[in-house]
Design an enzyme around this catalytic site. Structure first.
Site, short mmCIF file in Angstrom:
data_model
loop_
_atom_site.label_atom_id
_atom_site.label_comp_id
_atom_site.label_asym_id
_atom_site.label_seq_id
_atom_site.Cartn_x
_atom_site.Cartn_y
_atom_site.Cartn_z
N GLU A 1 2.25 4.71 -4.13
CA GLU A 1 2.14 3.48 -4.89
C GLU A 1 3.41 2.64 -4.73
O GLU A 1 4.52 3.16 -4.93
CB GLU A 1 1.94 3.76 -6.38
CG GLU A 1 0.63 4.42 -6.72
CD GLU A 1 0.46 4.63 -8.23
OE1 GLU A 1 -0.68 4.77 -8.66
OE2 GLU A 1 1.47 4.66 -8.96
N CYS A 2 3.28 1.38 -4.42
CA CYS A 2 4.35 0.39 -4.46
C CYS A 2 5.61 0.90 -3.75
O CYS A 2 5.65 1.00 -2.53
CB CYS A 2 4.62 0.00 -5.90
SG CYS A 2 5.49 -1.57 -6.10
N GLY A 3 6.66 1.25 -4.49
CA GLY A 3 7.88 1.73 -3.86
C GLY A 3 7.66 2.96 -3.02
O GLY A 3 8.33 3.15 -1.99
#
Length: 451
Positions: free
Chosen positions: A332-334
């Site tokens: 997710e994301c980072g």
């Protein structure tokens, strides 16, 4: 240490009562988290069991609130969490706590649904704070608006924050309309302010003197009427308990958790365990390797640790072997940015990342993604949110796109690359347990639908 999570008692479905307060403000940046943390610490120091919830999606504020209350802090949100699960969480908290505090997001009436919607749904009285810097009698007009804009709300009172002097507070009190309860004024406490960066507050683990700051805020809150224990509120039990299949029974899931990857909902971890998974944690910053049936790379701040992440070849090699063997990896994301070939921070510093998702990431000066979104899969519709300052370019074609809650338009893209699944989305797993389980099963277990 955080208090243990309550266990459902199907033989005790009666309503429960517990003092509760919903703390809000006129806007973001007014000092809500600082005051809620201080209030939680005030009561915790007096031996009370305090449970705190945060309205809407958030990872950073709950870290501070958890330290202040010595208990796990999770989200309440009528859309992402759902009214039924919010009811269950409040009912469970009422059975174990002496006080329930709920911190709002943005301003009281901002968002659809808003903090006011949440407070009204569960009958929690509202205490609002206003940053009083640069105003005198006008404070009363804003306070009156917050108190009367929605008559169905139970309004507990108003607090003036960042008051400059006794004379300033006298001006504020002089402008308050009759009948509006004044909860007191908090002075400007520069030494207790919680520092922030581009995604919000600095992580609790990075604030060396956090305990001293919380204690100072608690001491000053003790001089206000806000510190008084509110009246008990009646919380109804949930209509039903969810029945969770053991779809992850016997599966080992390794979860990245360190200063670079820390954006984790405790509710997500509890759900994975309830589905039968065995959880372990590793640090892409420091550990030499990782091995499990599935791996979870949550969001965080990889851009602040570029060179340490680049230098840890052991974990990057372990992730490559994991994918080569066809084992699931969800990011997710980072966590997704870490899987790219390269990542560049706001200052132009660039480092090689894991090289498992072809592409490059770039931190931007302005917000690049924001808002509640949902992802439809063959196993259910997962809800979550997007919040990032980066953009990414990849040659991998997305297999689906999320839907934005605000306008129904396409949101963040969802990628599959071998057994790797990744997106900018931060998903709230309890919103669709079967779909969440599929993220950590072999490739046939998840089929995101193109939106």
């Amino acid at each position: 240490m955080p208090m243990p999570e309550p266990k459902p008692s199907l033989s005790d479905p009666a309503p429960r009562e517990c003092p509760a307060l919903f703390l809000t403000a006129a806007a973001s940046g007014q000092g809500k988290t600082t005051l809620v943390a201080g209030l939680a610490r005030y009561h915790h120091r007096r031996g009370r069991r305090v449970r705190v919830f945060k309205t809407g999606p958030d990872f950073l504020d709950p870290m501070i609130l958890s330290r202040a209350s010595a208990a796990t802090v999770g989200p309440l949100d009528l859309w992402m969490v759902g009214a039924s699960d919010c009811r269950r969480k409040l009912w469970e908290a009422a059975g174990e706590a002496d006080l329930i505090l709920v911190e709002g997001a943005m301003g009281l009436f901002d968002g659809l649904p808003s903090g006011a919607d949440l407070a009204e749904t569960f009958g929690i009285p509202v205490a609002a704070l206003i940053d009083a810097r640069g105003m005198g009698q006008t404070f009363g007009a804003l306070a009156l608006g917050l108190a009367t804009y929605r008559p169905a709300l139970s309004f507990a009172g108003i607090l003036a924050n960042r008051v400059a002097s006794p004379r300033h507070e006298a001006m504020i009190r002089g402008g308050l309309p009759p009948g509006l309860r004044y909860l007191g004024g908090m002075p400007r406490l520069a030494e207790a302010e919680l520092p922030s960066r581009h995604l919000g507050l600095v992580q609790a683990s990075e604030i060396a003197d956090l305990e001293a700051r919380l204690d100072l805020i608690a001491e000053r809150i003790g001089d206000t009427a806000l510190a008084e224990l509110p009246a008990p509120i009646r919380f109804a039990p949930p209509a039903e308990w969810p029945v969770l299949p053991g779809r992850l029974a016997g599966r080992r899931i390794a979860i990245a958790r360190d200063a670079a990857f820390s954006f984790l909902y405790p509710d997500n971890l509890r759900l994975l365990e309830a589905l039968g998974a065995e959880l372990s944690f590793f640090s892409p910053l420091a550990d030499p390797e990782v091995s499990a049936d599935a791996i979870y790379l949550p969001g965080g701040y990889p851009e602040l640790h570029l060179h340490a992440l680049a230098a840890n070849a052991g974990v990057k090699d372990a992730l490559a072997r994991h994918l080569a063997e066809g084992r699931p990896l969800y990011a997710e994301c980072g966590g997704m940015l870490y899987l790219l070939d390269r990542l560049t921070d706001k200052s132009g510093n660039t480092a090689e990342m894991a090289g498992l998702l072809p592409g490059r990431g770039q931190l931007r000066q302005r917000l690049a993604g924001l808002g509640m979104q949902s992802l439809t899969t063959a196993d259910g519709c997962l809800r979550g949110h997007s919040f990032h300052h980066s953009t990414m370019e990849t040659t991998v074609a997305p297999v689906a796109a999320s839907i934005r809650q605000s306008d129904g338009r396409a949101g963040e893209l969802f990628y599959r690359h071998g057994s790797l699944r990744a997106s900018y989305l931060h998903l709230y797993f309890p919103s669709a347990p079967a779909a969440a389980a599929a993220l950590f099963l072999p490739d046939h277990g998840l089929s995101a639908r193109a939106s």
